[in-house]
Design an enzyme around this catalytic site. Structure first.
Site, PDB file in Angstrom:
ATOM      1  CG  HIS A 234      -1.873  -1.102   1.297  1.00 47.39           C
ATOM      2  ND1 HIS A 234      -2.396  -1.562   2.494  1.00 47.39           N
ATOM      3  CD2 HIS A 234      -2.426  -1.879   0.329  1.00 47.39           C
ATOM      4  CE1 HIS A 234      -3.211  -2.567   2.256  1.00 47.39           C
ATOM      5  NE2 HIS A 234      -3.249  -2.782   0.946  1.00 47.39           N
ATOM      6  N   PRO A 235       1.781   1.432  -0.973  1.00 51.96           N
ATOM      7  CG  PRO A 235       2.961   1.406  -2.994  1.00 51.96           C
ATOM      8  CD  PRO A 235       2.094   0.554  -2.106  1.00 51.96           C
TER       9      PRO A 235
END
Length: 539
Positions: free
Chosen positions: A477-478
């Site tokens: 989940h960058p």
């Protein structure tokens, strides 16, 4: 490379991912407006990767496949035992929504209220809820928290593995409360995830938003087309340079260029365009066109660890004499009724938990997987067991995206800087101990046969901390690398316009100032919805 003539459109959207597909759909609803969508990867409408994408369990064929995945990775760093960490991102129509775990979680109300409190007008939870609802068709039925007429189908899972019922029993024994909708009135609690599926198949952003728009004559889609850079005329974006095969050519934008290439590729494109910090551009002899020190900074991801337990063969999936039959029957169940193990997103239930009652939002995210964590060389693990993930929801560590070179074909340098803030390590130690308490509940004790990873020899705080550093991962989940705001490190304003430039916006998860409490795909789609309104109303 050979050259090809320029093409001109009103809007150019770079990236056919979660936000980009929404933008292509919404902007092209106006017949007099021409829209161009540029995607580096292929269409998903071919047999492959289409069959893998549509089949939920096909994720095990997608998550590490360089044909449809950028195969980014976080660079080895001392704070995480000098080991590279995978950072998969979709390189296909639908982007990461085509290769993710399909979990539909929006986050906590306070996540968005915090964005608005920092000066981003219109980004509080109450203002954003209609955008979540607009995109969604909530299959379980009408709800004040959900939409009913959107393209993104959100459903209950069809064939939950037996481990889920055991986990729910164990959650009650831990004193947690059951939550049948993590996107309802309250996020905290345990339960099964809602998923972006329709009739037992994945519902990616491409299927939900791009497919319905394809018949429109004012929408042009370039697939397998790599964007090199944004072209500037003074302080105005006038188009993009792209390549397709051995041809390089220019696409011109009369009104705007919108970068929706994701938290890794959007900052890379800005840097390749000469937009960013002078020192970083000078390292690669790129002429600076616009000073913007925050480009690529503020990188965040949900740092994650996985504990694994051996279990009896009825609890989940695995290879054994007893386990072969359910796996052999799975294709027939799926073909006949779209049910069975192939409808599994492989991460079926979970929990969002506060560490302290005073916490504004849950600090831990827990995920239960009905199998031992897959190894890269093996699709289905030998033997039976379960994997319990725990992740820090609001990390304080910050990383960055930099250029490896001035060549747009090169993957960027991604420095996660994970566990550099001591609070993140402390939170994961608490999460580690919580998972062990969960596994020790009566519900699990009678079904589990011992801890495989890390095993009982890891018990002291020092041992747990060292094991965490050596086994750290992320939940993919960058966010945050083109941060929205008005401080010196912000890249876009609350209208998603790049500070100091005209005709250029960023609309994807990179604009998030801070991580949301949970998976980021729903929020990325919401960003696409809101961006479409901002573009239409301000032009």
């Amino acid at each position: 490379m050979t050259q090809s003539p320029a093409h001109t459109f009103d809007y150019i959207v770079v990236g056919a991912g979660s936000a980009g597909c929404v933008l292509a759909n919404r902007l092209s609803t106006e017949p007099g407006v021409s829209v161009c969508l540029v995607e580096a990867g292929p269409s998903d409408r071919k047999l492959f990767p289409g069959a893998y994408i549509r089949t939920p369990a096909g994720i095990i064929r997608l998550i590490a496949n360089p044909r449809w995945n950028w195969m980014h990775q976080f660079e080895p760093q001392p704070s995480s035992a000098d080991k590279p960490i995978p950072c998969p991102r979709g390189r296909v129509w639908g982007g990461s929504s085509a290769i993710n775990g399909m979990i539909y979680v929006r986050g906590h109300r306070s996540d968005y209220d915090q964005w608005e409190a920092a000066g981003n007008r219109g980004w509080g939870y109450d203002a954003l809820l209609p955008y979540f609802q607009r995109s969604e068709h909530f299959e379980p039925g009408p709800s004040p928290w959900h939409g009913q007429n959107g393209g993104l189908n959100v459903a209950r899972q069809r064939s939950l593995a037996p481990v889920n019922a055991v986990f729910h029993e164990a959650g009650a024994q831990m004193g947690w409360h059951y939550n049948d909708d993590f996107n309802g009135a309250e996020q905290e609690g345990y339960g099964a995830f809602h998923v972006t599926q329709i009739n037992g198949e994945r519902c990616s952003a491409a299927r939900a938003f791009l497919y319905p728009a394809l018949p429109r004559t004012n929408l042009t889609v370039f697939s397998e087309t790599l964007t090199h850079r944004v072209l500037l005329d003074g302080s105005r974006a006038e188009g993009v340079e792209v390549s397709q095969g051995d041809r390089t050519f220019t696409l011109k934008a009369r009104r705007e260029v919108i970068l929706s290439a994701g938290s890794i590729n959007s900052p890379q494109l800005l840097l390749l365009s000469g937009i960013g910090p002078a020192e970083e551009l000078a390292r690669h002899a790129i002429t600076q066109r616009h000073e913007l020190p925050g480009v690529g900074q503020n990188l965040q991801d949900h740092q994650d660890i996985v504990l694994m337990y051996r279990s009896d063969s009825d609890l989940g999936y695995g290879l054994s004499l007893r386990g072969v039959l359910p796996l052999a029957a799975a294709p027939f169940q799926y073909l006949a009724a779209r049910r069975g193990p192939l409808t599994s997103n492989t991460v079926e239930s979970g929990a969002f938990l506060r560490l302290h009652p005073a916490d504004a939002a849950p600090q831990l995210g827990l995920i239960v997987a009905p199998a031992l964590k897959n190894q890269p060389q093996r699709l289905i693990p030998v033997g039976h067991g379960i994997s319990l993930h725990v992740a820090v929801m609001h990390p304080k560590s910050r990383g960055r995206v930099r250029l490896r070179s001035a060549d747009p074909q090169d993957r960027p340098l991604i420095e996660g800087n994970f566990l550099s803030h001591p609070d993140d390590l402390h939170t994961l130690v608490e999460g580690f101990r919580l998972v062990r308490r969960l596994a020790a509940t009566p519900a699990f004790t009678k079904r589990l046969q011992g801890e495989l990873v890390p095993g009982p020899n890891v018990s002291s705080t020092a041992q747990i901390e060292q094991w965490i550093r050596e086994n750290l991962g992320t939940v993919f989940h960058p966010v945050g690398t083109c941060k929205m705001g008005n401080d010196p490190m912000a890249v876009v304003d609350d209208q998603l316009r790049v500070h100091g430039l005209q005709g250029l916006r960023v609309a994807d998860a990179s604009i998030m100032p801070t991580l949301v409490t949970g998976n980021t795909n729903a929020a990325a789609i919401m960003i696409g919805e809101k961006a479409a309104d901002l573009v239409r109303f301000l032009n």
